[in-house]
Motif scaffolding. Structure first.
Motif, PDB file in Angstrom:
ATOM      1  N   GLY A  10    -103.788 -31.202 -58.518  1.00 16.09           N
ATOM      2  CA  GLY A  10    -102.976 -30.479 -59.510  1.00 16.09           C
ATOM      3  C   GLY A  10    -103.816 -29.421 -60.201  1.00 16.09           C
ATOM      4  N   THR A  12    -104.000 -26.247 -60.197  1.00 11.08           N
ATOM      5  CA  THR A  12    -103.495 -24.962 -60.699  1.00 11.08           C
ATOM      6  C   THR A  12    -102.568 -25.137 -61.900  1.00 11.08           C
ATOM      7  OG1 THR A  12    -101.639 -25.012 -59.155  1.00 11.08           O
ATOM      8  CG2 THR A  12    -103.646 -23.898 -58.413  1.00 11.08           C
ATOM      9  N   GLY A  13    -102.335 -26.391 -62.307  1.00 12.11           N
ATOM     10  CA  GLY A  13    -101.554 -26.641 -63.522  1.00 12.11           C
ATOM     11  C   GLY A  13    -102.442 -26.508 -64.750  1.00 12.11           C
ATOM     12  N   TYR A  39    -100.101 -23.528 -53.928  1.00  8.48           N
ATOM     13  CA  TYR A  39    -101.128 -22.529 -53.584  1.00  8.48           C
ATOM     14  C   TYR A  39    -101.994 -22.966 -52.401  1.00  8.48           C
ATOM     15  CZ  TYR A  39     -99.807 -20.190 -57.888  1.00  8.48           C
ATOM     16  OH  TYR A  39     -99.095 -19.540 -58.862  1.00  8.48           O
ATOM     17  N   ALA A  77    -103.963 -34.625 -62.048  1.00  7.28           N
ATOM     18  CA  ALA A  77    -103.296 -33.893 -63.132  1.00  7.28           C
ATOM     19  C   ALA A  77    -101.914 -33.448 -62.668  1.00  7.28           C
ATOM     20  CB  ALA A  77    -104.140 -32.688 -63.547  1.00  7.28           C
ATOM     21  N   LEU A 100    -104.500 -37.919 -65.753  1.00  6.01           N
ATOM     22  CA  LEU A 100    -104.023 -37.266 -66.980  1.00  6.01           C
ATOM     23  C   LEU A 100    -102.567 -37.594 -67.295  1.00  6.01           C
ATOM     24  CD1 LEU A 100    -106.600 -35.510 -66.147  1.00  6.01           C
ATOM     25  CD2 LEU A 100    -105.547 -33.694 -67.482  1.00  6.01           C
ATOM     26  N   ARG A 105    -100.970 -45.712 -68.801  1.00  2.57           N
ATOM     27  CA  ARG A 105    -101.288 -45.849 -70.232  1.00  2.57           C
ATOM     28  C   ARG A 105    -100.604 -47.037 -70.886  1.00  2.57           C
ATOM     29  NH1 ARG A 105     -99.696 -39.849 -71.723  1.00  2.57           N
ATOM     30  NH2 ARG A 105    -101.241 -38.669 -70.525  1.00  2.57           N
ATOM     31  N   CYS A 152    -101.476 -36.178 -75.055  1.00  6.91           N
ATOM     32  CA  CYS A 152    -101.764 -35.084 -75.994  1.00  6.91           C
ATOM     33  C   CYS A 152    -101.328 -35.431 -77.425  1.00  6.91           C
ATOM     34  CB  CYS A 152    -101.112 -33.798 -75.517  1.00  6.91           C
ATOM     35  SG  CYS A 152     -99.348 -33.951 -75.116  1.00  6.91           S
ATOM     36  N   ALA A 189     -95.750 -25.603 -64.430  1.00  2.00           N
ATOM     37  CA  ALA A 189     -94.848 -25.585 -63.282  1.00  2.00           C
ATOM     38  C   ALA A 189     -93.380 -25.702 -63.687  1.00  2.00           C
ATOM     39  CB  ALA A 189     -95.219 -26.721 -62.326  1.00  2.00           C
ATOM     40  N   LYS A 190     -93.131 -26.191 -64.904  1.00  2.00           N
ATOM     41  CA  LYS A 190     -91.749 -26.436 -65.318  1.00  2.00           C
ATOM     42  C   LYS A 190     -91.142 -25.150 -65.873  1.00  2.00           C
ATOM     43  CE  LYS A 190     -91.017 -30.440 -67.581  1.00  2.00           C
ATOM     44  NZ  LYS A 190     -91.058 -31.250 -68.802  1.00  2.00           N
ATOM     45  N   GLY A 325    -106.461 -32.824 -76.041  1.00  2.00           N
ATOM     46  CA  GLY A 325    -105.283 -33.593 -75.638  1.00  2.00           C
ATOM     47  C   GLY A 325    -105.154 -33.768 -74.136  1.00  2.00           C
ATOM     48  N   ALA A 326    -106.051 -33.173 -73.358  1.00  2.00           N
ATOM     49  CA  ALA A 326    -105.932 -33.284 -71.899  1.00  2.00           C
ATOM     50  C   ALA A 326    -107.291 -33.096 -71.220  1.00  2.00           C
ATOM     51  CB  ALA A 326    -104.907 -32.280 -71.362  1.00  2.00           C
TER      52      ALA A 326
END
Ligand SMILES: NC(=O)c1ccc[n+]([C@@H]2O[C@H](COP(=O)([O-])OP(=O)(O)OC[C@H]3O[C@@H](n4cnc5c(N)ncnc54)[C@H](OP(=O)(O)O)[C@@H]3O)[C@@H](O)[C@H]2O)c1
Length: 353
Positions: A10, A12-13, A39, A77, A100, A105, A152, A189-190, A325-326
């Protein structure tokens, strides 16, 4: 000494490229593998042009076994649901995973399913997964193969309230957390309508009230401070800023304590608790945390105020949702897992203004 090889799935996020960027500047780690479906076959710096001149890596398909073949540590991620199906393939190769997403969790699978709307399909991995909030769970992170990086929104409130609950300076009853996030919290991405510039700019909205998936995560962590379950109200808001989370938390002063002076007692506890922590800043009395003062950094800024009339303390925290947060928190967890200095590669000052 050979540097530790790192793969980012992930990549490129927002979260993934954040990790990739920190690893490119890390003195003990080397970025060797970057995964992206969109990509695939194209250079990372084509997807993320701000990395031009810093890497020649080409994105490959999001294959966990190939990531594990290439690297010692694999960051995942991707959206929720990916890691629980794929982390096992990395772990069985003897590699470490830092996820991530929210997949590992929440320890109670029924609670996970209720809030995430999908079953937790890897309960055996969930059992061994360590919740990765370095200042609170760092000892367990140090021995972990699989770390669930803290979310986050939860990061600031847990860092602030966990020591106060553990010390009995606030009660676990009736905690309320109002938090405001920048739009990058929704990811790159969203492309949903609420995150479209004309719809999101010049407006403030609350969302997923009473049902946000970070609620049980915060409850679980704060419950562990007291050794008993607690329930709290968490209300997330979206603000038309790019990054940053400000959380305003309300907690009750115990009946047997004087409400006057509660903020000073809480501040003193936090200063003592975080005196040796490089990334938690308890601000001078009266100074209000702001997202801008933490942008692009791994800092969590905290301060405590009081409303003696209502017998409440008001705890304010600020973090960068993509940093503390990430991505930088994930690298902080990697540093602990590998026995590196906690701050290696993530010690940058905030970007200002
Ligand atoms: N944004 C934040 O503030 C933040 C903070 C903390 C944690 N997180 C968590 O971190 C994770 C990543 O979030 P983000 O904000 O970085 O999201 P993002 O910017 O939208 O990036 C998501 C990444 O996942 C990949 N991806 C998308 N669908 C996939 C699928 N079905 N299978 C495999 N890969 C897929 C995308 O790459 P390709 O489509 O190219 O494969 C992209 O690289 C999420 O679980 C999120 O909850 C985000």
């Amino acid at each position: 000494m050979a540097r530790v090889k790192v793969a980012v799935m992930g990549a490129t996020g927002y979260g993934g490229v954040g990790v990739a960027t920190y690893i490119l500047g890390h003195p003990q780690a080397e970025l060797v593998w970057v995964g992206s479906g969109t990509y695939e076959g194209r250079r990372l710096d084509e997807a993320c042009p701000w990395l031009r001149g810093r890497t020649d890596l080409v994105c490959v398909a999001q294959n966990p076994s190939q990531a594990a073949e290439a690297a010692d540590v694999v960051f995942m991620a991707q959206p929720n649901g990916f890691a629980m199906d794929n982390a096992g393939k990395v772990l069985e190769s003897g590699r470490k995973v830092i996820d991530l997403s929210g997949d590992f969790r929440i320890k109670d699978t029924a609670v996970y399913e209720r809030y995430y709307g999908r079953p937790q399909t890897a309960p055996e991995l969930l059992e061994e997964a360590v919740y990765g909030l370095p200042e609170i769970t760092g000892d367990a992170v140090a021995g972990a193969r699989l770390v669930a990086n803290t979310g986050c929104y939860p990061t600031g409130p847990i860092l602030a309230l966990h020591p106060l609950l553990a010390a009995g300076l606030v009660t676990g009853e009736d905690i309320i957390i109002d938090a405001i996030s920048g739009v990058s919290g929704a990811g790159r991405a969203k492309h949903a309508l609420p995150f479209h510039f004309p719809e999101m700019n010049e407006t403030l909205t609350a969302y997923r009230l009473g049902r946000h998936q970070h609620t049980p995560e915060i409850e679980q962590a704060l419950g562990s401070a007291r050794g008993e379950a607690l329930a709290l109200t968490f209300s997330p808001h979206l603000a038309p800023i790019t990054r940053g989370i400000l959380a305003t938390c309300y907690a009750r002063v115990p009946q047997e304590m004087d409400a006057e002076g509660a903020a000073d007692r809480c501040r003193a506890e936090l200063i003592q608790r975080y005196g040796a922590s490089p990334f938690v800043r308890v601000l001078p009395a009266g100074e209000v945390p702001s997202t801008k003062a933490t942008l692009g950094s791994n800092y969590c800024d905290i301060n405590v105020f009081e409303d003696a009339r209502t017998r409440r303390v008001i705890v304010v925290t600020a973090v960068d949702n993509l940093g503390r947060g990430a991505a930088s928190q994930a690298v902080q967890n990697m540093n602990l897992m590998l026995g590196f200095g906690e701050a290696l590669g993530i010690d940058q000052a905030p970007v200002f203004p």
